[in-house]
Scaffold this active site. Structure first.
Site, PDB file in Angstrom:
ATOM      1  N   LYS A 199       0.808  -1.230   0.000  1.00 19.72           N
ATOM      2  CA  LYS A 199       0.000   0.000   0.000  1.00 19.72           C
ATOM      3  C   LYS A 199       0.836   1.272   0.000  1.00 19.72           C
ATOM      4  O   LYS A 199       2.005   1.285   0.382  1.00 19.72           O
ATOM      5  CB  LYS A 199      -0.987  -0.028   1.169  1.00 19.72           C
ATOM      6  CG  LYS A 199      -2.168  -0.945   0.825  1.00 19.72           C
ATOM      7  CD  LYS A 199      -3.330  -0.811   1.734  1.00 19.72           C
ATOM      8  CE  LYS A 199      -4.460  -1.708   1.213  1.00 19.72           C
ATOM      9  NZ  LYS A 199      -5.517  -1.872   2.209  1.00 19.72           N
ATOM     10  N   ARG A 235      -4.428  -9.824   4.366  1.00 20.69           N
ATOM     11  CA  ARG A 235      -4.755  -9.808   2.941  1.00 20.69           C
ATOM     12  C   ARG A 235      -3.503  -9.390   2.181  1.00 20.69           C
ATOM     13  O   ARG A 235      -3.008  -8.285   2.361  1.00 20.69           O
ATOM     14  CB  ARG A 235      -5.899  -8.823   2.707  1.00 20.69           C
ATOM     15  CG  ARG A 235      -6.403  -8.764   1.277  1.00 20.69           C
ATOM     16  CD  ARG A 235      -7.554  -7.762   1.171  1.00 20.69           C
ATOM     17  NE  ARG A 235      -8.018  -7.621  -0.193  1.00 20.69           N
ATOM     18  CZ  ARG A 235      -7.448  -6.846  -1.100  1.00 20.69           C
ATOM     19  NH1 ARG A 235      -6.394  -6.139  -0.781  1.00 20.69           N
ATOM     20  NH2 ARG A 235      -7.925  -6.779  -2.324  1.00 20.69           N
TER      21      ARG A 235
HETATM   22  C1  YH5 Z   1      -8.158  -4.089   2.722  1.00 17.42           C
HETATM   23  O1  YH5 Z   1      -7.262  -3.497   3.318  1.00 17.42           O
HETATM   24  N1  YH5 Z   1      -7.663  -3.355   0.322  1.00 17.42           N
HETATM   25  S1  YH5 Z   1      -7.916  -3.001  -2.364  1.00 17.42           S
HETATM   26  C2  YH5 Z   1      -3.313   0.538  -3.303  1.00 17.42           C
HETATM   27  C3  YH5 Z   1      -2.059   0.021  -3.478  1.00 17.42           C
HETATM   28  C4  YH5 Z   1      -1.812  -1.322  -3.204  1.00 17.42           C
HETATM   29  C5  YH5 Z   1      -2.832  -2.130  -2.763  1.00 17.42           C
HETATM   30  C6  YH5 Z   1      -0.220   0.377  -4.886  1.00 17.42           C
HETATM   31  N2  YH5 Z   1      -9.373  -4.416  -0.590  1.00 17.42           N
HETATM   32  C7  YH5 Z   1      -8.341  -4.002   1.307  1.00 17.42           C
HETATM   33  O2  YH5 Z   1      -5.023  -3.639  -1.882  1.00 17.42           O
HETATM   34  N3  YH5 Z   1     -10.261  -5.438   1.443  1.00 17.42           N
HETATM   35  C8  YH5 Z   1      -8.322  -3.613  -0.804  1.00 17.42           C
HETATM   36  O3  YH5 Z   1      -1.088   0.860  -3.893  1.00 17.42           O
HETATM   37  C9  YH5 Z   1      -9.395  -4.685   0.729  1.00 17.42           C
HETATM   38  N4  YH5 Z   1      -9.056  -4.870   3.391  1.00 17.42           N
HETATM   39  C10 YH5 Z   1     -10.073  -5.517   2.762  1.00 17.42           C
HETATM   40  N5  YH5 Z   1     -10.916  -6.251   3.507  1.00 17.42           N
HETATM   41  C11 YH5 Z   1      -6.572  -1.884  -2.076  1.00 17.42           C
HETATM   42  C12 YH5 Z   1      -5.220  -2.493  -2.167  1.00 17.42           C
HETATM   43  C13 YH5 Z   1      -4.110  -1.612  -2.614  1.00 17.42           C
HETATM   44  C14 YH5 Z   1      -4.344  -0.283  -2.880  1.00 17.42           C
END
Ligand code: YH5
Length: 264
Positions: A205, A239
């Site tokens: 993230k 996750r």
């Molecule tokens: C979560 O925390 N996150 S989608 C931006 C990024 C990298 C990854 C490059 N769905 C979660 O994973 N569901 C997402 O920058 C989720 N908990 C739950 N339950 C976002 C993500 C991400 C966003």
């Protein structure tokens, strides 16, 4: 929890058509790496991402859920904000709804969870994916989320969803500054509201990128440090895109923690 994004930028042959087989193969690989469940999503919830239509989201996730449900033993969750997608996914073989919009009133979403007895992930998000990073504001981010979780659990129970069906998730990066994300990790133990399991998504993230100046693929080690910390605070589900590395980090943490009396 292994992340299986079924979006055109993840599994296409370069065109706009999705390759179900490639997505299924990736899901199977995550399980081989040690994932105990898979989270399947057809809509990007990254900051500023454009919403997809219900028909498009269904076309993306249903074939993958059907195929995996027939081939694997682990529970499948569907990452969606749309009640119709949740319902169809549960029929197709998913058993958990990962609702990143649990801060909105969605009686139909909860109805689907209540009647099926499915698992439900109640994630906190301030604002919407389009607006959430504009200027997130809290009185105290930890107590505000405690209040949010308590209120959600009350309303879920009133809607017929039993507490045992629910896991709570602080929604790292969803309407939070890097410092607010750090506060939530630092004080994660305080979020163990009403003994429900805590799930946390840290993997790759932006707060890691902002703090350390790293591109997404460079954020794995720093994310694992946060994961190990959160586990020490009592988080139980992680996750992640990087299942093998996460499993190694958590197994090592567990091996150490089990040698220290009174440690989580
Ligand atoms: C979560 O925390 N996150 S989608 C931006 C990024 C990298 C990854 C490059 N769905 C979660 O994973 N569901 C997402 O920058 C989720 N908990 C739950 N339950 C976002 C993500 C991400 C966003």
């Amino acid at each position: 929890m292994g992340i299986l994004n079924v979006t055109p930028d993840s599994f296409s042959d370069g065109g706009k058509f999705l390759n179900t087989d490639a997505a299924v193969a990736h899901g199977r690989r995550l399980i081989a790496e040690g994932a105990d469940l898979l989270d399947i999503g057809g809509e990007s919830t990254r900051p500023g991402a454009t919403p997809v239509t219900e028909a498009e989201e269904l076309q993306r996730v249903l074939p993958v859920i059907r195929a995996l449900a027939a081939q694997v033993q682990v529970p499948l969750s569907v990452d969606t904000m749309k009640p119709a997608v949740a319902r169809a996914a549960l029929e197709a073989g998913a058993s958990i709804v990962n609702d990143v919009a649990a801060n909105r009133t969605s009686p139909e979403m909860w109805e689907a969870v209540a009647v099926t007895g499915a698992g439900y992930i109640a994630m906190h998000m301030q604002g919407t994916p389009q607006t959430m990073q504009h200027s997130p504001t809290y009185t105290d981010v930890v107590s505000d989320l405690q209040a949010f979780f308590n209120e959600r659990l009350d309303r879920l129970e009133a809607a017929g969803v039993k507490a045992e069906q629910v896991a709570l998730d602080p929604g790292i990066g969803f309407g939070k500054t890097p410092e607010q994300n750090l506060d939530l990790l630092a004080r994660m133990a305080e979020l163990r509201t009403r003994a429900r399991p805590l799930l946390v998504g840290i993997s790759r993230k932006s707060f890691i990128g902002k703090l350390l100046g790293l591109e997404p693929h460079e954020r794995i080690a720093a994310g694992l440090a946060c994961t190990v910390w959160a586990a020490g605070e009592g988080a139980e589900v992680f996750r992640t895109h990087d299942v093998a590395a996460t499993v190694q980090a958590l197994r090592m943490r567990e091996a150490v923690a089990s040698r220290k009396p009174g440690t989580r």
